[in-house]
Write a protein that holds these residues in place. Structure first.
Motif, PDB file in Angstrom:
ATOM      1  N   ASP A  37       0.959  -1.294   0.006  1.00 24.85           N
ATOM      2  CA  ASP A  37       0.067  -0.090  -0.102  1.00 24.85           C
ATOM      3  C   ASP A  37       0.906   1.362   0.134  1.00 24.85           C
ATOM      4  N   LEU A  38       1.912   1.256   0.829  1.00 22.06           N
ATOM      5  CA  LEU A  38       2.837   2.369   0.887  1.00 22.06           C
ATOM      6  C   LEU A  38       3.569   2.700  -0.571  1.00 22.06           C
TER       7      LEU A  38
ATOM      8  N   THR B 150      17.510  14.568  -9.835  1.00 21.61           N
ATOM      9  CA  THR B 150      16.519  13.577  -9.889  1.00 21.61           C
ATOM     10  C   THR B 150      16.273  12.820  -8.907  1.00 21.61           C
ATOM     11  N   ALA B 151      17.288  12.367  -8.275  1.00 17.92           N
ATOM     12  CA  ALA B 151      17.277  11.553  -6.746  1.00 17.92           C
ATOM     13  C   ALA B 151      16.640  12.561  -5.905  1.00 17.92           C
ATOM     14  N   LEU B 152      17.078  13.655  -5.828  1.00 19.15           N
ATOM     15  CA  LEU B 152      16.584  14.572  -4.838  1.00 19.15           C
ATOM     16  C   LEU B 152      14.906  15.024  -4.832  1.00 19.15           C
ATOM     17  N   CYS B 153      14.726  15.098  -6.171  1.00 15.48           N
ATOM     18  CA  CYS B 153      13.308  15.323  -6.326  1.00 15.48           C
ATOM     19  C   CYS B 153      12.115  14.136  -6.265  1.00 15.48           C
ATOM     20  N   GLY B 154      12.976  12.791  -6.173  1.00 17.86           N
ATOM     21  CA  GLY B 154      12.342  11.743  -5.792  1.00 17.86           C
ATOM     22  C   GLY B 154      12.015  11.677  -4.257  1.00 17.86           C
ATOM     23  N   LEU B 155      12.925  12.365  -3.529  1.00 16.49           N
ATOM     24  CA  LEU B 155      12.717  12.560  -1.998  1.00 16.49           C
ATOM     25  C   LEU B 155      11.595  13.351  -1.816  1.00 16.49           C
ATOM     26  N   GLU B 156      11.319  14.364  -2.347  1.00 20.31           N
ATOM     27  CA  GLU B 156      10.690  15.750  -2.163  1.00 20.31           C
ATOM     28  C   GLU B 156       9.233  15.324  -2.954  1.00 20.31           C
ATOM     29  N   LEU B 157       8.764  14.445  -3.479  1.00 23.51           N
ATOM     30  CA  LEU B 157       7.677  14.194  -4.339  1.00 23.51           C
ATOM     31  C   LEU B 157       6.614  13.411  -3.469  1.00 23.51           C
TER      32      LEU B 157
ATOM     33  N   PRO C   1       5.426  11.293   0.614  1.00 25.82           N
ATOM     34  CA  PRO C   1       5.502  11.463   1.920  1.00 25.82           C
ATOM     35  C   PRO C   1       6.681  10.867   2.712  1.00 25.82           C
ATOM     36  N   ARG C   2       7.048  11.404   4.047  1.00 29.84           N
ATOM     37  CA  ARG C   2       8.241  10.947   4.807  1.00 29.84           C
ATOM     38  C   ARG C   2       8.194   9.267   4.866  1.00 29.84           C
ATOM     39  N   ARG C   3       7.309   8.780   4.903  1.00 35.41           N
ATOM     40  CA  ARG C   3       6.953   7.290   5.272  1.00 35.41           C
ATOM     41  C   ARG C   3       7.414   6.429   3.960  1.00 35.41           C
ATOM     42  N   ALA C   4       7.468   7.319   2.676  1.00 33.82           N
ATOM     43  CA  ALA C   4       7.543   6.439   1.417  1.00 33.82           C
ATOM     44  C   ALA C   4       8.970   6.976   1.018  1.00 33.82           C
ATOM     45  N   VAL C   5       9.818   7.598   1.622  1.00 28.81           N
ATOM     46  CA  VAL C   5      11.095   8.101   1.079  1.00 28.81           C
ATOM     47  C   VAL C   5      11.889   6.816   0.668  1.00 28.81           C
TER      48      VAL C   5
ATOM     49  N   ILE D  44      11.007   3.843  -0.021  1.00 27.55           N
ATOM     50  CA  ILE D  44      10.445   2.867  -1.266  1.00 27.55           C
ATOM     51  C   ILE D  44      10.685   3.828  -2.513  1.00 27.55           C
ATOM     52  N   SER D  45      10.532   5.194  -2.631  1.00 29.12           N
ATOM     53  CA  SER D  45      10.781   5.989  -3.912  1.00 29.12           C
ATOM     54  C   SER D  45      12.177   5.688  -4.389  1.00 29.12           C
ATOM     55  N   GLN D  46      13.016   5.778  -3.365  1.00 32.67           N
ATOM     56  CA  GLN D  46      14.285   5.833  -3.752  1.00 32.67           C
ATOM     57  C   GLN D  46      14.947   4.441  -4.116  1.00 32.67           C
ATOM     58  N   GLY D  47      14.128   3.357  -3.699  1.00 32.24           N
ATOM     59  CA  GLY D  47      14.371   2.151  -4.330  1.00 32.24           C
ATOM     60  C   GLY D  47      13.824   1.909  -5.528  1.00 32.24           C
ATOM     61  N   PHE D  48      12.603   2.543  -5.853  1.00 28.58           N
ATOM     62  CA  PHE D  48      12.007   2.434  -7.164  1.00 28.58           C
ATOM     63  C   PHE D  48      12.833   3.226  -7.993  1.00 28.58           C
TER      64      PHE D  48
END
Length: 241
Positions: free
Chosen positions: A4-5, A139-146, A148-152, A154-158
């Protein structure tokens, strides 16, 4: 739950899939340089393998300066536009680097014969690395900022998965094209169209708000980015610890 996250916290956030596409292309361009440039030079018959490999240092040195400049330039632009879109400003900086530095450098490399001198390649590789690593860092930094904190994480892994699939694509698939009837024209085309693809993937995100800005706007608030005053630096360092 983890799935879900991943779905709601990462994939459903506007812009994250475009960042993944950009990261795929950025790492495929990087791997194309690192894996194939020395072979390209050797095909010209003028330079030795040692010289060809050492020329790649210019690409990495340019990348070092590009990584440092990416934060300085994007943060400086945000300080001049306190209420501007945080992700959008970083994307705009990436686009400037790709269109004004990386693409001209790659175009010059595509026009140079494989038998060109080492001095010519040094400048081209430096600017190619500079422009590419600006886009890679932001691009990596934008992935952090797009997200929520709990999904940081997962976003970096994706984004990391997309990146290394792109790097793998520059291996066997590109090698088959180079060894086929297209020859080194496939390598040149891969670099050129990769740069254009990065710009196309990032272009729609140039006005994108960060996740925190979207949440603040829903509450009727504003998030303004202000540079720290000198008197605030000691407190910022304590919070960072």
């Amino acid at each position: 739950k983890g799935w879900d996250l991943f779905w709601w916290g990462c994939l459903k956030q506007p812009g994250i899939t475009r960042l993944a596409c950009a990261n795929f292309l950025i790492y495929s361009i990087r791997a194309t340089f690192i894996s194939w440039f020395a072979f390209y030079i050797l095909s010209g018959g003028r330079l030795s393998a040692g010289v060809a490999a050492s020329l790649l240092s210019a690409f990495e040195v340019g990348g070092l300066f590009g990584s440092l400049a990416s934060g300085l330039v994007s943060d400086g632009r945000m300080a001049r536009q306190p209420g501007g879109p945080i992700v959008g400003i970083r994307v705009q900086t990436s686009l400037m680097a790709v269109c004004c530095i990386l693409l001209p450098a790659v175009s010059s490399l595509a026009l140079l014969p494989a038998s060109a001198g080492p001095g010519t390649y040094l400048a081209v590789l430096f600017f190619a690395g500079f422009g590419l690593y600006v886009a890679q860092a932001l691009t990596a930094l934008c992935g952090l900022e797009l997200v929520p904190r709990r999904a940081v994480g997962i976003s970096q892994g994706f984004l990391g998965m997309a990146a290394y699939v792109g790097a793998a694509w520059a291996g066997l698939p590109l090698g088959m094209l180079i060894q086929g009837r297209f020859g080194w024209n496939a390598w040149r085309a891969f670099l050129l169209f990769g740069c254009l693809g990065v710009a196309i993937a990032l272009w729609p995100l140039r006005g994108t708000l960060s996740y925190q800005q979207v949440k603040a706007a829903a509450r009727g608030e504003d998030i303004a980015v202000q540079p720290l005053k000198a008197s605030e630096w000691p407190r910022a360092r304590r919070l960072a610890r």
